[in-house]
Design an enzyme around this catalytic site. Structure first.
Site, PDB file in Angstrom:
ATOM      1  N   LYS A  34       0.980  -1.359  -0.124  1.00 27.17           N
ATOM      2  CA  LYS A  34       0.159   0.056  -0.043  1.00 27.17           C
ATOM      3  C   LYS A  34       0.883   1.272   0.116  1.00 27.17           C
ATOM      4  O   LYS A  34       0.437   2.273  -0.852  1.00 27.17           O
ATOM      5  CB  LYS A  34      -1.139   0.064   1.285  1.00 27.17           C
ATOM      6  N   THR A  35       2.143   1.247   0.756  1.00 27.44           N
ATOM      7  CA  THR A  35       2.912   2.373   0.805  1.00 27.44           C
ATOM      8  C   THR A  35       3.542   2.620  -0.728  1.00 27.44           C
ATOM      9  O   THR A  35       3.473   3.767  -1.292  1.00 27.44           O
ATOM     10  CB  THR A  35       4.195   2.357   1.802  1.00 27.44           C
ATOM     11  N   ASP A 218      -3.559   6.882   4.469  1.00 25.72           N
ATOM     12  CA  ASP A 218      -2.886   5.757   4.710  1.00 25.72           C
ATOM     13  C   ASP A 218      -3.705   5.262   6.135  1.00 25.72           C
ATOM     14  O   ASP A 218      -4.135   6.006   6.969  1.00 25.72           O
ATOM     15  CB  ASP A 218      -1.695   5.847   4.882  1.00 25.72           C
ATOM     16  N   GLU A 219      -3.829   3.922   6.309  1.00 23.36           N
ATOM     17  CA  GLU A 219      -4.129   3.204   7.749  1.00 23.36           C
ATOM     18  C   GLU A 219      -5.599   3.883   7.983  1.00 23.36           C
ATOM     19  O   GLU A 219      -5.957   4.169   9.032  1.00 23.36           O
ATOM     20  CB  GLU A 219      -3.173   3.449   8.614  1.00 23.36           C
ATOM     21  N   GLN A 249      -6.659  -5.042  10.430  1.00 23.35           N
ATOM     22  CA  GLN A 249      -5.665  -4.740  11.143  1.00 23.35           C
ATOM     23  C   GLN A 249      -5.829  -3.325  12.052  1.00 23.35           C
ATOM     24  O   GLN A 249      -5.225  -2.750  12.487  1.00 23.35           O
ATOM     25  CB  GLN A 249      -4.871  -4.159  10.128  1.00 23.35           C
ATOM     26  N   ARG A 589       3.799  -9.753  10.507  1.00 25.37           N
ATOM     27  CA  ARG A 589       5.106  -8.840  10.809  1.00 25.37           C
ATOM     28  C   ARG A 589       6.218  -9.788  10.132  1.00 25.37           C
ATOM     29  O   ARG A 589       7.248  -9.245   9.914  1.00 25.37           O
ATOM     30  CB  ARG A 589       5.327  -8.266  12.114  1.00 25.37           C
TER      31      ARG A 589
END
Length: 720
Positions: A34-35, A218-219, A249, A589
């Protein structure tokens, strides 16, 4: 210069990127790039002639802000002109421009949590109310209220069934009045005051809504009600808002985050285009299989399944430890082995639900000489001597900050106690304490006590210096270093911290040559200790909340027991689903290897209890195995029944033991009763040695009993 290539994105990412107009929702699974999508979208907009001044990108951490900014700058011209910011930093910047329009001055202070607590304690003391009974619930209600867009009276109505709600509201109202008098905002105020500014001053809202033609977030799953409303206001003119999030998340509901904003977005923004990113670029297939199996147990989610073209990789390992010492030895010995095989300490993270589990891990790492850093401990800017410095600086920016004044008025010691402060408050009335001191002469010897302070403050106030030069001058004028006895270790360390603070200001000025003192204070107030996680040559030991958005080659998740993870206080359906999302974040992670541990018994909260393995172990698929349990000390226990057995790659441990047996270290030289020396723990005596001769319990002066593997521990046998 445009150093980006759309063809480097996968088909789903390209489809989302090319949809530049209107509202866009991208549901992006963990590790799905996504980044990369966000940075390429910014570069794509710039390549189409969009002004960098017209683009706003919002992230949730300072680290993400830096990384996105660096990527965009490398990819295209004018990338450094994009407004990329966290929500709180964005709001602080907007308020510095226009907060005077809602009754504050632009030199407002930003109160950290301990400053807010001091205000509440002061109010409770004046009202003769018990701090133990009231403080925690006041802080909780303040945060809950400020994560809504309700007025205080509306909040009281909504909470009418809460005991003592009228008294709670009365205290909250007084808290708000005190902050206003001090020209101060707390963290939540940065958001809510910006929202109120936009509501009360449509001209200000329209200025920003007109400016930002394209907004990227974002997020998005971590937005709270106020942040969501701010986004609606900022996108009210052009309507080009691109949000990326993953409801799987969302792990911050305890501080107001609401993953349902993802579903709300689809209702509030007509004709929204929805894209789904499921391809994972981070983890192996084996890890993703476990993650998908786990999160499928949640009902409140959009349907998606992570997949990867990467190899399946090693199966995740689960290890049942006898107790917390056994667990810690397993983690430390496994990491030590992998480091000897070529891994670096920064390739590892040890994650947990509770900070209380760190102690045994840290002790094991010390015994094995494994470099590590624990996040969530005492932060640099929270040290007492550093708080004194920042409180002094706050007064030069905001003369109405009574909390800062009270903190430093007797530092260095000036003979000023609570009695003098009470007299000053009585004289000040509605005026701030600092202004009262500067504008008045006093009886009863107060003037003499404050004479040097007053003279130095006035002298420094007239200087026009860069922040780094000013800080050094202030430290000298107020004799701050002389307040500490450098003949003691504690005093010496505090003076060293003051020098480190000066270095931090110098570095800030170097990076921000046009910034002033208020900018520096704002930067450290909005800085998070977790911004540096994963940097440097250390194993990361952290809570799962702190590492969201990060990735590590090898991950250990410890303490997988009912009551610990999921935590015991989470009994509702919604709470359990959030705990599962937190476990999902922890699992995803990991890039290459994943290790999970739980204990048969654990000493926690002052007692030893037998533990039940976390339900997440079964949901990850580990209850389907029947295997022999191997402890990290080499003991082989009997087979478990299918009800309680867990899979464990026992070959790893057997190979580990075999390799150890080839060591050049002769462990037979160690005997019970021997005096030994350790570089970390000092001198000690061997109390016992395990039957296989591998592990010794050693009593160290000042550190108590430590269990060390004799082939690895850097021990020296003492003569005589």
């Amino acid at each position: 210069m445009n150093n980006f290539d759309i063809s480097s994105l996968n088909q789903e990412q390209q489809q989302a990127l090319l949809q530049t107009e209107g509202p866009v929702l991208v549901t992006a699974g963990a590790g799905s790039g996504k980044t990369r999508l966000l940075t390429h979208r910014i570069a794509y907009l710039l390549s189409r002639g969009v002004s960098p001044y017209s683009i706003l990108a919002i992230t949730f951490t300072n680290k993400a802000t830096r990384e996105m900014g660096e990527r965009v700058k490398k990819m295209c011209d004018f990338g450094d002109r994009i407004w990329i910011s966290t929500f709180h930093s964005m709001c602080a910047k907007m308020l510095r421009q226009d907060i005077d329009k809602i009754g504050y001055t632009k030199s407002f202070s930003i109160y950290a949590e301990d400053d807010s607590e001091k205000v509440i304690k002061e109010i409770l003391n004046e009202m003769s109310l018990s701090e133990d009974k009231w403080k925690k619930q006041i802080l909780t209600h303040l945060s809950n209220w400020k994560n809504t867009i309700l007025s205080l009276s509306e909040y009281e109505t909504a909470m009418k069934d809460v005991a003592d709600i009228h008294k709670i509201i009365q205290i909250m109202n007084e808290y708000e009045n005190r902050l206003k008098k001090n020209n101060a905002l707390d963290f939540d105020d940065l958001l809510i005051k910006t929202y109120q500014l936009f509501v009360k001053r449509e001209d200000v809202k329209n200025f920003y809504a007109q400016r930002f033609q394209y907004i990227l977030v974002d997020e998005f799953q971590d937005t709270n009600t106020v942040q969501y409303e701010l986004l609606k206001q900022l996108s009210s003119v052009h309507g080009n808002i691109f949000v990326v999030g993953d409801e799987d998340q969302c792990i911050y509901s305890w501080r107001g985050a609401n993953f349902k904003n993802i579903f709300r977005f689809k209702k509030d923004f007509p004709n929204v285009k929805v894209f789904k990113l499921e391809r994972n670029y981070r983890s192996t297939g084996a890890i993703l299989e476990k993650a998908n199996k786990l999160i499928s147990n949640n009902r409140s989610r959009l349907d998606k399944k992570l997949w990867t073209e990467s190899p399946n990789g090693e199966e995740p390992t689960i290890y049942e430890a006898t107790d917390e010492r056994d667990e810690a030895l397993f983690v430390a010995s496994t990491i030590e082995k992998m480091i000897r095989q070529g891994e670096t300490p920064s390739d590892f993270a040890v994650l947990m639900r509770l900070n209380a589990l760190t102690r045994n891990i840290e002790e094991a790492f010390l015994a094995y000489n494994i470099p590590h850093k624990i996040y969530g401990g005492f932060k640099f800017y929270e040290r007492a001597e550093i708080k004194m410095l920042t409180s002094y600086l706050r007064l030069f920016v905001n003369a109405d900050d009574d909390i800062a004044l009270i903190k430093i008025i007797n530092f260095p010691k000036r003979g000023i106690g609570d009695g003098t402060i009470s007299k000053l408050k009585a004289i000040a009335g509605e005026k701030s304490l600092l202004r009262t001191i500067l504008e008045n002469d006093f009886d009863d010897g107060i003037s003499k006590k404050l004479e040097d302070f007053k003279t130095n403050f006035q002298f420094l106030s007239e200087l026009n210096l860069k922040p780094d030069v000013f800080v050094s001058e202030m430290i000298e004028k107020f004799h701050i270093r002389q307040a500490f006895d450098t003949k003691t270790d504690e005093g010496f360390n505090k003076v060293m911290n003051i020098s480190a603070f000066e270095g931090a200001v110098k570095e800030f000025v170097k990076l921000n040559p046009d910034a002033d003192l208020a900018d520096f204070l704002e930067s450290i107030t909005l800085t998070s200790e977790t911004d540096a996680i994963g940097e440097g040559g250390f194993v990361t030991i952290s809570t799962i909340h702190a590492v969201k958005g990060l990735e590590f080659k090898n991950v250990f998740i410890i303490g997988l027991e009912e009551g610990i993870f999921p935590i015991s206080r989470n009994n509702s359906f919604e709470d359990l689903e959030e705990e599962r999302r937190l476990m999902y974040v922890a699992v995803t992670r990991a890039e290459k290897k994943l290790f999970l541990t739980h204990c048969s018994r654990r000493f926690l909260y002052g007692k030893t209890s037998y533990q039940i393995p976390s339900r997440f172990c079964k949901e990850l698929g580990f209850y389907n195995f029947r295997t022999q349990k191997i402890s990290s000390t080499g003991d082989a226990l009997a087979d478990f029944s299918s009800k309680s057995a867990f899979s464990f790659n026992k070959n790893d441990v057997f190979n580990f033991k075999t390799e150890k047996s080839k060591s050049n270290i002769d462990i037979s030289k160690y005997k019970v009763g021997q005096k030994v020396s350790h570089p970390k723990f000092g001198e000690g005596e061997i109390e016992s040695i395990s039957s296989d001769g591998l592990v010794a319990d050693i009593i160290f002066d000042g550190f108590g009993k430590k269990s060390l593997m004799l082939e690895l521990a850097p021990l020296t046998i003492m003569e005589g």
